[in-house]
Scaffold this active site. Structure first.
Site, mmCIF file in Angstrom:
data_model
loop_
_atom_site.group_PDB
_atom_site.id
_atom_site.type_symbol
_atom_site.label_atom_id
_atom_site.label_comp_id
_atom_site.label_asym_id
_atom_site.label_seq_id
_atom_site.Cartn_x
_atom_site.Cartn_y
_atom_site.Cartn_z
ATOM 1 N N GLY A 39 12.204 -3.630 -3.402
ATOM 2 C CA GLY A 39 11.076 -4.641 -3.512
ATOM 3 C C GLY A 39 11.634 -5.728 -4.924
ATOM 4 N N ASN A 40 11.596 -6.415 -5.396
ATOM 5 C CA ASN A 40 11.804 -6.886 -6.650
ATOM 6 C C ASN A 40 11.386 -6.011 -7.748
ATOM 7 O OD1 ASN A 40 12.375 -9.232 -6.198
ATOM 8 N ND2 ASN A 40 10.232 -9.748 -4.888
ATOM 9 N N THR A 41 10.698 -5.121 -8.022
ATOM 10 C CA THR A 41 9.926 -4.346 -8.965
ATOM 11 C C THR A 41 10.656 -2.603 -8.736
ATOM 12 O OG1 THR A 41 8.584 -5.777 -9.842
ATOM 13 C CG2 THR A 41 8.505 -3.641 -10.780
ATOM 14 N N GLY A 99 10.555 -12.613 5.301
ATOM 15 C CA GLY A 99 10.622 -11.385 3.720
ATOM 16 C C GLY A 99 10.594 -10.061 4.945
ATOM 17 N N ALA A 100 11.823 -9.873 4.876
ATOM 18 C CA ALA A 100 11.983 -8.320 5.678
ATOM 19 C C ALA A 100 10.811 -6.524 5.528
ATOM 20 C CB ALA A 100 13.224 -6.988 5.457
ATOM 21 N N ASP A 101 10.004 -7.174 3.774
ATOM 22 C CA ASP A 101 9.106 -6.801 3.961
ATOM 23 C C ASP A 101 8.048 -6.541 4.665
ATOM 24 O OD1 ASP A 101 8.938 -8.519 2.384
ATOM 25 O OD2 ASP A 101 7.944 -7.225 1.332
ATOM 26 N N THR A 125 4.910 -6.435 -5.688
ATOM 27 C CA THR A 125 4.679 -7.512 -7.428
ATOM 28 C C THR A 125 4.821 -9.147 -6.960
ATOM 29 O OG1 THR A 125 7.746 -7.040 -7.187
ATOM 30 C CG2 THR A 125 7.241 -8.760 -8.134
ATOM 31 N N THR A 133 -13.933 -5.630 -24.018
ATOM 32 C CA THR A 133 -12.641 -6.617 -23.869
ATOM 33 C C THR A 133 -12.398 -6.311 -22.216
ATOM 34 O OG1 THR A 133 -12.507 -8.089 -25.871
ATOM 35 C CG2 THR A 133 -10.703 -7.939 -24.714
#
Length: 261
Positions: A8-10, A106-108, A131, A183
């Site tokens: 993956g990208n990450t 995409g291959a994934d 990602t 918050t």
């Protein structure tokens, strides 16, 4: 054994398969500067943790979005005399895709569709939390037909923290209420519950377009469990779905093209 790699990208996920059984799995950062030498050292360390050696790997199958790393993994595979397969154009004959531009898928996503159809039947919907948040759709005939892509949960959080001066880094956890009382809870509600609500809405629309209200929904990816705790839209959470799909595609290629030493 087969080493399946989801780049993956990450993060990069690795899985070692003995036939169809996932024996071991690891995750490591996706580093575009890695060379075949560095891959060799890293993988050798992973295998040694479990008393395994590189000699047990005779095939490597990739599904990745980082071409330069695919080249380095191929060089590594050649070094250890392992057969190598890249999911995509080279494996089109054993995958089922109905899309205007199959080469763009995409291959994934291909691996997810293959695993979903094989393990959970068709039609099915895969939601991959990485990602990006990818939604992949398999029709009743078992074909990948498309889906949706949204910014990933962590990317959205990082962008919010970077651009909102009064919001610090907040853990990605399911908040106790949709109405955040602090918050931190408010941000978690918007990020985690908001992602869950987006998935619920898209799944509903996709089921309607498929005319398949009972289409199975499978969650996968590194953040799948966090979102799955916030919704009942998923029938299955399978964190190793992509690796299983890569393994199945490699098996189909072996059956189609006999391996020669």
């Amino acid at each position: 054994m087969l080493l399946a790699i989801d780049m993956g990208n990450t993060q990069t996920a690795l899985g070692l398969f003995d036939a169809d059984e996932l024996v071991r799995s690891w995750r490591m950062p996706t580093d575009r500067t890695f060379t075949a030498d560095e891959i060799h050292v890293r993988l050798l360390g992973y295998l040694r943790m479990y008393g395994l050696t590189l000699e047990c790997v005779d095939e490597i199958a990739f599904a990745g979005v980082v071409p330069q790393l695919t080249r380095e993994w191929r060089a590594f595979a050649q070094r250890i005399a392992a057969r190598s397969i890249a999911v995509g154009a080279d494996t089109a004959a054993v995958t089922c895709i109905h899309a205007p531009h199959p080469e763009e898928v995409g291959a994934d996503r291909i691996a997810n569709a293959v695993a979903a159809e094989k393990l959970y039947g068709a039609p099915s919907i895969v939601v991959d939390f990485g990602t990006a948040t990818n939604i992949d759709v398999v029709d009743s005939d078992g074909y990948y037909i498309g889906g949706a892509i949204a910014p990933g949960l962590r990317i959205s959080m990082d962008a919010l923290v970077a651009r909102a001066a009064r919001i610090a880094s907040i853990p990605l956890e399911t908040p106790p209420h949709a109405i955040g009382r602090t918050t931190e809870e408010a941000v978690q509600s918007g990020a985690v519950l908001g992602t869950a609500a987006m998935v619920e809405g898209l799944v509903g629309r996709i089921r309607a377009e498929l005319a398949a209200p009972e289409a199975r929904v499978i969650a996968t990816g590194g953040l799948a469990n966090i979102v799955a705790d916030s919704t009942n839209v998923f029938d299955v959470v399978d964190g190793q779905l992509t690796l299983k799909g890569i393994c199945e595609i490699a098996r189909r290629m072996r059956d189609r093209v006999p391996h020669t030493a």
